[in-house]
Design an enzyme around this catalytic site. Structure first.
Site, PDB file in Angstrom:
ATOM      1  N   LYS A 126       0.822  -1.215   0.000  1.00 38.09           N
ATOM      2  CA  LYS A 126       0.000   0.000   0.000  1.00 38.09           C
ATOM      3  C   LYS A 126       0.859   1.270   0.000  1.00 38.09           C
ATOM      4  CE  LYS A 126      -3.982  -2.223   2.264  1.00 38.09           C
ATOM      5  NZ  LYS A 126      -4.948  -2.143   3.396  1.00 38.09           N
TER       6      LYS A 126
ATOM      7  N   TYR B 232     -12.400  -1.948  -3.772  1.00 41.57           N
ATOM      8  CA  TYR B 232     -12.873  -2.134  -2.385  1.00 41.57           C
ATOM      9  C   TYR B 232     -14.397  -2.014  -2.285  1.00 41.57           C
ATOM     10  CZ  TYR B 232      -8.272  -2.326  -0.095  1.00 41.57           C
ATOM     11  OH  TYR B 232      -7.029  -2.697   0.357  1.00 41.57           O
TER      12      TYR B 232
ATOM     13  N   PHE C 146     -15.325   3.613   7.156  1.00 41.63           N
ATOM     14  CA  PHE C 146     -13.988   4.043   6.753  1.00 41.63           C
ATOM     15  C   PHE C 146     -13.783   4.000   5.242  1.00 41.63           C
ATOM     16  CE2 PHE C 146     -13.842  -0.481   7.984  1.00 41.63           C
ATOM     17  CZ  PHE C 146     -13.380  -1.061   6.811  1.00 41.63           C
TER      18      PHE C 146
ATOM     19  N   THR D 223      -5.137  -7.022  10.877  1.00 43.52           N
ATOM     20  CA  THR D 223      -5.457  -5.744  10.226  1.00 43.52           C
ATOM     21  C   THR D 223      -4.932  -4.559  11.030  1.00 43.52           C
ATOM     22  OG1 THR D 223      -7.476  -6.794   9.427  1.00 43.52           O
ATOM     23  CG2 THR D 223      -7.366  -4.399   9.263  1.00 43.52           C
TER      24      THR D 223
ATOM     25  N   ARG E 173       2.699  -6.281   9.300  1.00 45.84           N
ATOM     26  CA  ARG E 173       1.971  -5.164   9.918  1.00 45.84           C
ATOM     27  C   ARG E 173       2.559  -4.811  11.285  1.00 45.84           C
ATOM     28  NH1 ARG E 173      -3.831  -7.221   7.586  1.00 45.84           N
ATOM     29  NH2 ARG E 173      -4.025  -5.750   5.848  1.00 45.84           N
TER      30      ARG E 173
ATOM     31  N   ASN F 256      -2.049   0.280   6.731  1.00 45.72           N
ATOM     32  CA  ASN F 256      -1.476  -0.948   7.293  1.00 45.72           C
ATOM     33  C   ASN F 256      -0.631  -1.738   6.296  1.00 45.72           C
ATOM     34  OD1 ASN F 256      -3.550  -1.876   5.762  1.00 45.72           O
ATOM     35  ND2 ASN F 256      -4.626  -2.953   7.400  1.00 45.72           N
TER      36      ASN F 256
ATOM     37  N   HIS G 135      -2.230  -5.490   1.571  1.00 47.57           N
ATOM     38  CA  HIS G 135      -3.525  -6.161   1.387  1.00 47.57           C
ATOM     39  C   HIS G 135      -3.252  -7.575   0.918  1.00 47.57           C
ATOM     40  CE1 HIS G 135      -7.506  -7.178  -0.208  1.00 47.57           C
ATOM     41  NE2 HIS G 135      -6.849  -7.675  -1.234  1.00 47.57           N
TER      42      HIS G 135
ATOM     43  N   GLU H  53      -9.544 -10.815  -7.662  1.00 44.89           N
ATOM     44  CA  GLU H  53      -8.609  -9.711  -7.431  1.00 44.89           C
ATOM     45  C   GLU H  53      -7.398  -9.807  -8.360  1.00 44.89           C
ATOM     46  OE1 GLU H  53      -9.835  -8.946  -2.745  1.00 44.89           O
ATOM     47  OE2 GLU H  53      -7.792  -9.577  -3.221  1.00 44.89           O
TER      48      GLU H  53
HETATM   49  P1  ATP Z   1      -7.094  -6.342   3.520  1.00 42.28           P
HETATM   50  O1  ATP Z   1      -8.477  -6.632   3.000  1.00 42.28           O
HETATM   51  O2  ATP Z   1      -6.535  -5.019   3.107  1.00 42.28           O
HETATM   52  O3  ATP Z   1      -6.133  -7.458   3.329  1.00 42.28           O
HETATM   53  P2  ATP Z   1      -8.065  -7.013   6.093  1.00 42.28           P
HETATM   54  O4  ATP Z   1      -8.794  -8.138   5.435  1.00 42.28           O
HETATM   55  O5  ATP Z   1      -7.128  -7.324   7.223  1.00 42.28           O
HETATM   56  O6  ATP Z   1      -7.203  -6.209   5.100  1.00 42.28           O
HETATM   57  P3  ATP Z   1     -10.593  -5.585   6.077  1.00 42.28           P
HETATM   58  O7  ATP Z   1     -11.480  -5.651   7.251  1.00 42.28           O
HETATM   59  O8  ATP Z   1     -10.913  -6.351   4.840  1.00 42.28           O
HETATM   60  O9  ATP Z   1      -9.093  -5.913   6.575  1.00 42.28           O
HETATM   61  O10 ATP Z   1     -10.442  -4.052   5.720  1.00 42.28           O
HETATM   62  C1  ATP Z   1      -9.878  -3.667   4.485  1.00 42.28           C
HETATM   63  C2  ATP Z   1      -8.947  -2.494   4.701  1.00 42.28           C
HETATM   64  O11 ATP Z   1      -9.707  -1.369   5.151  1.00 42.28           O
HETATM   65  C3  ATP Z   1      -7.895  -2.706   5.800  1.00 42.28           C
HETATM   66  O12 ATP Z   1      -6.744  -3.365   5.360  1.00 42.28           O
HETATM   67  C4  ATP Z   1      -7.596  -1.274   6.200  1.00 42.28           C
HETATM   68  O13 ATP Z   1      -6.678  -0.644   5.281  1.00 42.28           O
HETATM   69  C5  ATP Z   1      -8.942  -0.587   6.050  1.00 42.28           C
HETATM   70  N1  ATP Z   1      -9.624  -0.543   7.358  1.00 42.28           N
HETATM   71  C6  ATP Z   1     -10.180  -1.586   8.023  1.00 42.28           C
HETATM   72  N2  ATP Z   1     -10.719  -1.205   9.189  1.00 42.28           N
HETATM   73  C7  ATP Z   1     -10.480   0.134   9.286  1.00 42.28           C
HETATM   74  C8  ATP Z   1     -10.777   1.142  10.262  1.00 42.28           C
HETATM   75  N3  ATP Z   1     -11.421   0.843  11.380  1.00 42.28           N
HETATM   76  N4  ATP Z   1     -10.377   2.400   9.993  1.00 42.28           N
HETATM   77  C9  ATP Z   1      -9.726   2.728   8.848  1.00 42.28           C
HETATM   78  N5  ATP Z   1      -9.427   1.823   7.887  1.00 42.28           N
HETATM   79  C10 ATP Z   1      -9.787   0.558   8.098  1.00 42.28           C
HETATM   80 MG    MG Z   2     -10.042  -7.891   3.644  1.00 47.07          MG
END
Ligand code: ATP
Ligand code: MG
Length: 137
Positions: A9, A49, A57, A91, A102, A112, A115, A126
């Protein structure tokens, strides 16, 4: 053999961490079989997304993902999807296990660093979002 879609990212490309993150993948036995650096528009980030459209968010996530270059990549290996998520860590970096990407590099739950796809169906979708068949050998 399984493949997964990974994104390094903007917070990580900005801090020149692409090589350090790729070393974590390779040390875990994941092979980088495709990789390119791109700049997403907000529209493209929102499309990628789209599953998070209703989350509070979403706007922040889309503007962050379009704020600078990302490195999109296809990782291959036995159990690549879950192995990649293990190497990524939780996450929220404050919940991420020591030694994970992370834990070492992420700045916040939003910024973070990486992805990774979460299931075989989403991995296939994807990968196709970013790579054509000709780019995958
Ligand atoms: P990714 O899908 O990026 O691999 P993930 O599966 O661990 O990460 P998800 O819950 O799918 O997390 O959320 C997707 C992305 O949205 C996160 O990686 C993060 O960048 C962002 N995100 C998630 N929760 C929050 C939050 N509370 N505030 C801000 N951004 C968030
Ligand atoms: Mg995810």
């Amino acid at each position: 053999i399984e493949r997964t879609l990974s994104i390094i990212k903007p917070d990580a490309t900005r801090r020149n961490l692409t090589g350090a993150i790729n070393k974590k993948f390779e040390d875990a036995g994941l092979r980088i079989v495709a990789q390119k650096r791109i700049l997403l528009s907000e529209a493209q980030a929102g499309e990628f997304y789209a599953v998070h459209k209703e989350r509070p968010f979403f706007g922040e996530l889309v503007s962050f993902m379009a704020s600078g270059p990302v490195v999109v990549q296809v990782l291959e290996g036995e159990g690549a999807i879950s192995k990649n998520r293990e190497v990524m860590g939780a996450t929220n970096p404050s919940d991420a296990a020591p030694g994970t990407i992370r834990a070492e590099f992420a700045e916040s739950v939003g910024e973070n660093s990486v992805h990774g796809s979460d299931a075989p169906e989403t991995a296939a979708e994807e990968i196709a979002f970013y790579f054509s068949g000709l780019e995958l050998v």
